[in-house]
Design an enzyme around this catalytic site. Structure first.
Site: not given
Lengths: 75, 182
Positions: A13-14
């Site tokens: 992430c992200p």
């Protein structure tokens, strides 16, 4: 009604969400994008984002810690 | 036996409890309850990264360094940290607990996977990011747990200041991420 794939395996992430957002903007309505991920928090934020956008989303657990998020562009 | 586990894996209670992520609200409530419990039991707020500094110093001292003379370790409390052992140090045990707890949770959910490294760029970013995070956490006297979460929960203004600059850092970080990883 084309089908596209996006390989986000090994990505944290992200990045999966950013890549999905970018790819989805290139698709036309009715197209399907299959995003492969192996990061459990992307399994939460990618579908969440896609549903908020109004797309149809399905999550498939393909292996231990590996998912395919199927997003159909709705608008 | 295998059939039993496949059946168990499909059980709604198992899925709800161990497989599906908690909601943000549930996570927030649990964190609050546990940090209150931590403060009550240990009379000290929850922190993570100070322990890493102590670990680093242990290694440094074993290799022949003398960190005991540094200003960072001037106080009596910090001197004690230098001479305690791993198993007697609450912070070390607590950090191990986080790692083992996370491992147990992924195993219970049957989601353990050793991820492949995709590019050299990832390795470089991970090492640089780790170094910057460690360095920053020492300059700020804590990370997003000790200096943000615990500070705000203790009604300290410093937590909010840390939070504001955390957002600045996250903004810059996401720009860099978009530039180098997209």
């Amino acid at each position: 009604m084309a089908e596209f794939t996006l390989d986000c395996l090994g990505e944290a992430c992200p990045v999966p969400l950013m890549k999905t957002e970018k790819k989805m903007s290139e698709l036309s309505v009715g197209d399907v994008l299959v995003v492969s991920i192996d990061h459990s928090c992307a399994m939460k934020n990618v579908p969440e984002w896609a549903r908020k956008q109004g797309h149809n989303v399905e999550i498939e657990e393909v292996d231990d810690g590996e998912w395919e998020i199927v997003i159909e562009k709705a608008k | 036996m295998k059939e039993f586990f496949i059946k168990l894996g499909d059980h709604p209670i198992y899925k709800k409890l161990l497989k599906e992520p908690l909601t943000y609200v549930a996570g927030a409530v649990l964190l609050s309850v546990f940090q209150i419990a931590h403060f009550t039991v240990f009379q000290k707020g929850w922190g993570v990264t100070s322990t890493f500094a102590v670990w680093g110093t242990w290694v440094y001292n074993v290799l022949g360094g003398d960190a005991g003379s540094w200003a960072y370790y001037a106080s009596e409390k910090m001197q004690q940290e230098l001479h305690t052992s791993f198993l007697a140090d609450g912070g070390s045990i607590r950090n191990l607990g986080i790692i083992f707890g996370a491992l147990a949770a992924t195993l219970f959910a049957s989601q353990f996977k050793i991820k492949k490294i995709k590019t050299l760029r990832q390795v470089v970013a991970a090492i640089l990011g780790g170094l910057l995070m460690g360095y920053g956490a020492r300059l700020a006297n804590g990370c997003n747990i000790g200096a943000l979460f615990t500070a705000i929960a203790s009604f300290s203004l410093s937590g909010w200041v840390f939070g504001a600059f955390l957002l600045v850092g996250a903004f810059i970080g996401s720009k860099l991420l978009a530039k180098y990883f997209m």
